[in-house]
Design a protein around this motif. Structure first.
Motif, mmCIF file in Angstrom:
data_model
loop_
_atom_site.group_PDB
_atom_site.id
_atom_site.type_symbol
_atom_site.label_atom_id
_atom_site.label_comp_id
_atom_site.label_asym_id
_atom_site.label_seq_id
_atom_site.Cartn_x
_atom_site.Cartn_y
_atom_site.Cartn_z
ATOM 1 N N GLU A 90 33.842 38.913 -1.779
ATOM 2 C CA GLU A 90 33.266 38.726 -0.446
ATOM 3 C C GLU A 90 32.113 37.719 -0.496
ATOM 4 O OE1 GLU A 90 34.117 43.128 1.514
ATOM 5 O OE2 GLU A 90 32.332 42.818 0.268
ATOM 6 N N LEU B 234 28.899 33.027 11.943
ATOM 7 C CA LEU B 234 29.708 34.115 11.381
ATOM 8 C C LEU B 234 29.046 34.708 10.136
ATOM 9 C CD1 LEU B 234 33.296 32.629 11.818
ATOM 10 C CD2 LEU B 234 32.339 34.619 13.012
ATOM 11 N N ALA C 169 28.030 38.505 9.583
ATOM 12 C CA ALA C 169 28.393 39.302 8.409
ATOM 13 C C ALA C 169 27.165 40.001 7.830
ATOM 14 C CB ALA C 169 29.063 38.428 7.349
ATOM 15 N N LEU D 82 33.025 46.129 9.905
ATOM 16 C CA LEU D 82 33.271 44.765 10.376
ATOM 17 C C LEU D 82 33.085 43.707 9.288
ATOM 18 C CD1 LEU D 82 31.526 44.890 13.868
ATOM 19 C CD2 LEU D 82 33.972 45.072 13.345
ATOM 20 N N ARG E 200 34.643 43.107 6.314
ATOM 21 C CA ARG E 200 35.862 42.449 5.828
ATOM 22 C C ARG E 200 36.453 41.486 6.860
ATOM 23 N NH1 ARG E 200 39.039 45.733 2.123
ATOM 24 N NH2 ARG E 200 37.569 44.757 0.718
ATOM 25 N N PRO E 201 36.601 41.889 8.147
ATOM 26 C CA PRO E 201 37.115 40.919 9.133
ATOM 27 C C PRO E 201 36.208 39.684 9.273
ATOM 28 C CG PRO E 201 37.198 43.128 10.052
ATOM 29 C CD PRO E 201 36.489 43.232 8.741
ATOM 30 N N LEU E 202 34.908 39.886 9.199
ATOM 31 C CA LEU E 202 33.996 38.749 9.299
ATOM 32 C C LEU E 202 34.083 37.852 8.065
ATOM 33 C CD1 LEU E 202 30.937 40.395 11.041
ATOM 34 C CD2 LEU E 202 32.251 38.445 11.886
ATOM 35 N N ILE F 73 36.752 37.382 6.277
ATOM 36 C CA ILE F 73 38.002 36.626 6.460
ATOM 37 C C ILE F 73 37.789 35.496 7.460
ATOM 38 C CG2 ILE F 73 40.370 36.769 7.362
ATOM 39 C CD1 ILE F 73 40.412 39.666 6.134
ATOM 40 N N ALA F 74 37.108 35.798 8.564
ATOM 41 C CA ALA F 74 36.828 34.760 9.574
ATOM 42 C C ALA F 74 35.978 33.642 8.983
ATOM 43 C CB ALA F 74 36.137 35.387 10.788
#
Length: 191
Positions: free
Chosen positions: A90, A131, A135, A145, A147-149, A151-152
């Protein structure tokens, strides 16, 4: 207020993000850290807005602003990595754009055709920075949130690196030993 004094105050506003980063490391309270992230984001917005609206863009401001931005974000992300709140993967995804940008800047300073190209913030880079800050906040208040952030950020970072590379390539110096003069007006940048 005289321009020189205004520029000094504006650069000081940018530089406040570095002490905020130091405080972030020693503050363990998540709510205090949320406040520090928001304060860093606010100073980033304010210095850019003031510089543009009062025509206070400068060479030094264009250098100080992204260093202060990256300094705060990197310290906060590294803190979360060391505290186990982010995995190494990450962390790597969250900082890949910054590493690519730094590498690109060094290469552009070494390769003569790119030396006169102006380096300034681009919209996709600003999206990545936003972003990244999201994060940071997610780690503190909404871990679901993260992991989705991440990825974004990864997807937008890839797009930002491609966008920036294409922009620099298009602006590179033309043929000849020195190439044409490319004006390099400076401006504050984020991201």
């Amino acid at each position: 207020m005289r321009r020189r004094t205004s520029l000094v105050l504006l650069n000081a506003l940018s530089l406040t993000r570095l002490p905020l980063a130091a405080v972030f490391v020693v503050m363990g309270d998540p709510l205090a850290r949320v406040g520090l992230v928001l304060a860093a984001a606010l100073t980033d917005f304010l210095d850019g807005w003031i510089a543009r609206h009062r025509h206070l863009e400068s060479h030094w401001g264009a250098l100080i602003d992204p260093i202060a931005d990256r300094g705060f974000v990197m310290v906060a992300l590294l803190t979360f990595l060391l505290e186990g709140k982010l995995t190494p993967v990450e962390f790597g995804i969250l900082v890949v754009r910054d590493g690519a940008t730094a590498l690109g800047f060094v290469v552009a300073r070494i390769v003569p055709r790119f030396r006169l190209v102006e380096f300034k913030a681009r919209m996709l880079g600003k999206v990545v920075t936003t972003l990244q800050l999201g994060a940071l906040l997610a780690v503190l208040v909404a871990p679901v949130l993260v992991r989705p952030l991440v990825i974004a950020v990864g997807l937008m970072a890839l797009a930002a690196v491609v966008d920036y590379t294409v922009a620099v390539w298009r602006k590179r110096a033309g043929p000849g030993p020195r190439g044409p003069h490319i004006p390099t007006p400076s401006g504050r940048g984020a991201g």
